[in-house]
Design a protein around this motif. Structure first.
Motif, PDB file in Angstrom:
ATOM      1  N   HIS A  53      40.973  57.760  50.047  1.00 54.29           N
ATOM      2  CA  HIS A  53      41.605  56.636  50.314  1.00 54.29           C
ATOM      3  C   HIS A  53      41.352  55.965  51.943  1.00 54.29           C
ATOM      4  O   HIS A  53      41.450  54.793  52.043  1.00 54.29           O
ATOM      5  N   TRP A  54      40.894  56.776  52.844  1.00 58.30           N
ATOM      6  CA  TRP A  54      40.383  56.212  54.203  1.00 58.30           C
ATOM      7  C   TRP A  54      39.206  55.438  53.748  1.00 58.30           C
ATOM      8  O   TRP A  54      39.216  54.692  54.440  1.00 58.30           O
ATOM      9  N   VAL A  55      38.448  55.841  52.908  1.00 58.73           N
ATOM     10  CA  VAL A  55      37.079  55.017  52.469  1.00 58.73           C
ATOM     11  C   VAL A  55      37.579  53.673  52.158  1.00 58.73           C
ATOM     12  O   VAL A  55      37.119  52.823  52.484  1.00 58.73           O
ATOM     13  N   ARG A  56      38.551  53.905  51.208  1.00 61.69           N
ATOM     14  CA  ARG A  56      38.900  52.611  50.382  1.00 61.69           C
ATOM     15  C   ARG A  56      39.662  51.767  51.404  1.00 61.69           C
ATOM     16  O   ARG A  56      39.532  50.392  50.971  1.00 61.69           O
ATOM     17  N   GLY A  57      40.301  52.207  52.392  1.00 63.77           N
ATOM     18  CA  GLY A  57      41.040  51.406  53.165  1.00 63.77           C
ATOM     19  C   GLY A  57      39.987  50.942  54.326  1.00 63.77           C
ATOM     20  O   GLY A  57      40.487  50.246  55.501  1.00 63.77           O
ATOM     21  N   GLY A  58      38.841  51.331  54.441  1.00 59.33           N
ATOM     22  CA  GLY A  58      37.980  50.911  55.325  1.00 59.33           C
ATOM     23  C   GLY A  58      37.808  51.713  56.912  1.00 59.33           C
ATOM     24  O   GLY A  58      37.570  51.252  57.698  1.00 59.33           O
ATOM     25  N   ARG A  59      38.164  53.023  56.684  1.00 58.62           N
ATOM     26  CA  ARG A  59      38.236  53.924  57.772  1.00 58.62           C
ATOM     27  C   ARG A  59      37.438  55.100  57.427  1.00 58.62           C
ATOM     28  O   ARG A  59      38.021  56.259  57.248  1.00 58.62           O
ATOM     29  N   PRO A  60      36.016  55.013  57.419  1.00 55.15           N
ATOM     30  CA  PRO A  60      35.150  55.979  57.071  1.00 55.15           C
ATOM     31  C   PRO A  60      35.186  57.038  58.166  1.00 55.15           C
ATOM     32  O   PRO A  60      35.123  58.377  57.673  1.00 55.15           O
ATOM     33  N   ARG A  61      35.460  56.922  59.452  1.00 53.47           N
ATOM     34  CA  ARG A  61      35.359  58.055  60.354  1.00 53.47           C
ATOM     35  C   ARG A  61      36.688  58.960  60.061  1.00 53.47           C
ATOM     36  O   ARG A  61      36.360  60.099  60.213  1.00 53.47           O
ATOM     37  N   ARG A  62      37.781  58.218  59.854  1.00 51.60           N
ATOM     38  CA  ARG A  62      39.115  59.096  59.511  1.00 51.60           C
ATOM     39  C   ARG A  62      38.596  59.823  58.349  1.00 51.60           C
ATOM     40  O   ARG A  62      39.169  61.233  58.079  1.00 51.60           O
ATOM     41  N   ALA A  63      38.230  59.220  57.298  1.00 56.01           N
ATOM     42  CA  ALA A  63      37.625  60.060  55.973  1.00 56.01           C
ATOM     43  C   ALA A  63      36.618  61.163  56.535  1.00 56.01           C
ATOM     44  O   ALA A  63      36.970  62.184  55.837  1.00 56.01           O
ATOM     45  N   ALA A  64      35.776  60.959  57.332  1.00 67.00           N
ATOM     46  CA  ALA A  64      34.901  61.941  57.863  1.00 67.00           C
ATOM     47  C   ALA A  64      35.794  63.437  58.476  1.00 67.00           C
ATOM     48  O   ALA A  64      35.242  64.448  57.952  1.00 67.00           O
ATOM     49  N   GLU A  65      36.704  62.967  59.271  1.00 62.70           N
ATOM     50  CA  GLU A  65      37.286  64.152  60.044  1.00 62.70           C
ATOM     51  C   GLU A  65      38.077  64.891  58.540  1.00 62.70           C
ATOM     52  O   GLU A  65      38.036  66.172  58.877  1.00 62.70           O
TER      53      GLU A  65
END
Length: 226
Positions: A53-65
């Motif tokens: 969902h972070w990726v879908r929301g445009g937050r790939p760095r948060r997704a990476a964490e």
């Protein structure tokens, strides 16, 4: 039948109040709120769904964490790369996986705008070479130089990141002496949290914290009169 977003948001709030974060996340997902759903999936203890969902929301760095916490290291590196942080992507691969060639490529093409980024890029490339081929001479030279350079890096975040990368690289090639020298220089430079990190590292790597400072370094005295 599609439920209205406002009704889904109210339902999500009720689920959240009762601690059912997973169901609350599903409601926000259906309502088209991926960022709120991501937060709730984290609270529900599902970092992989949160990352999606972070990726879908445009937050790939948060997704990476999130993916790092789930030990999905290759996927985490992909998210760092998607977010434009090639240094973090390469570092994840070279320290957490055996994808050394991919890591080296990421370091090779990564832009480095500051002295700290250039230092970390060099550490990453040289660690990739050391881990892939056992050739650590260049890395040893760089690690030996870090204590002299770390205090001049700016902003403060760059000093802390250089400390972490250098200590990790030294650990990978089994040179605790160099790691200790990096910590000592970082401590003298007043890097926030260095003493705690040094204590934890010494306990883990050496089994002994004797001689390691237990608090921040005292401020440097003001210059005397000419």
């Amino acid at each position: 039948m599609t439920r209205p977003p406002d009704l889904l948001a109210r339902a999500a709030h009720c689920y959240e109040q009762t601690g059912d974060y997973a169901q609350a996340a599903r409601c926000h997902d259906e309502a088209g709120h991926p960022l709120k759903a991501a937060e709730l999936w984290e609270q529900a203890g599902d970092p992989v769904r949160a990352a999606d969902h972070w990726v879908r929301g445009g937050r790939p760095r948060r997704a990476a964490e999130c993916l790092l916490s789930a030990r999905r290291f290759e996927a985490a590196a992909e998210c760092f790369e998607r977010g434009g942080d090639l240094l973090a992507a390469g570092w994840t691969l070279v320290t957490r996986t055996r994808s050394y060639a991919t890591a080296e490529h990421l370091f090779a093409v990564a832009e480095s705008r500051t002295d700290g980024e250039r230092l970390r890029r060099r550490l990453g490339r040289q660690l990739a070479t050391a881990r892939a081929y056992g050739e650590s001479e260049a890395l040893l030279r760089t690690l030996t130089d870090v204590p002299e350079r770390i205090g001049s890096l700016a902003p403060a975040r760059e000093r802390a990141e250089a400390e972490t990368w250098a200590v990790t690289a030294a650990d990978h090639i089994r040179r605790p002496d160099l790691a200790a020298l990096v910590f000592a220089a970082s401590y003298r430079a007043g890097v926030t949290g260095c003493a705690d990190r040094w204590q934890h590292w010494a306990a883990r790597a050496l089994g002994d914290t004797t001689g390691v400072p237990a608090g921040p370094a005292p401020p440097a005295p003001p210059p005397g009169p000419d």
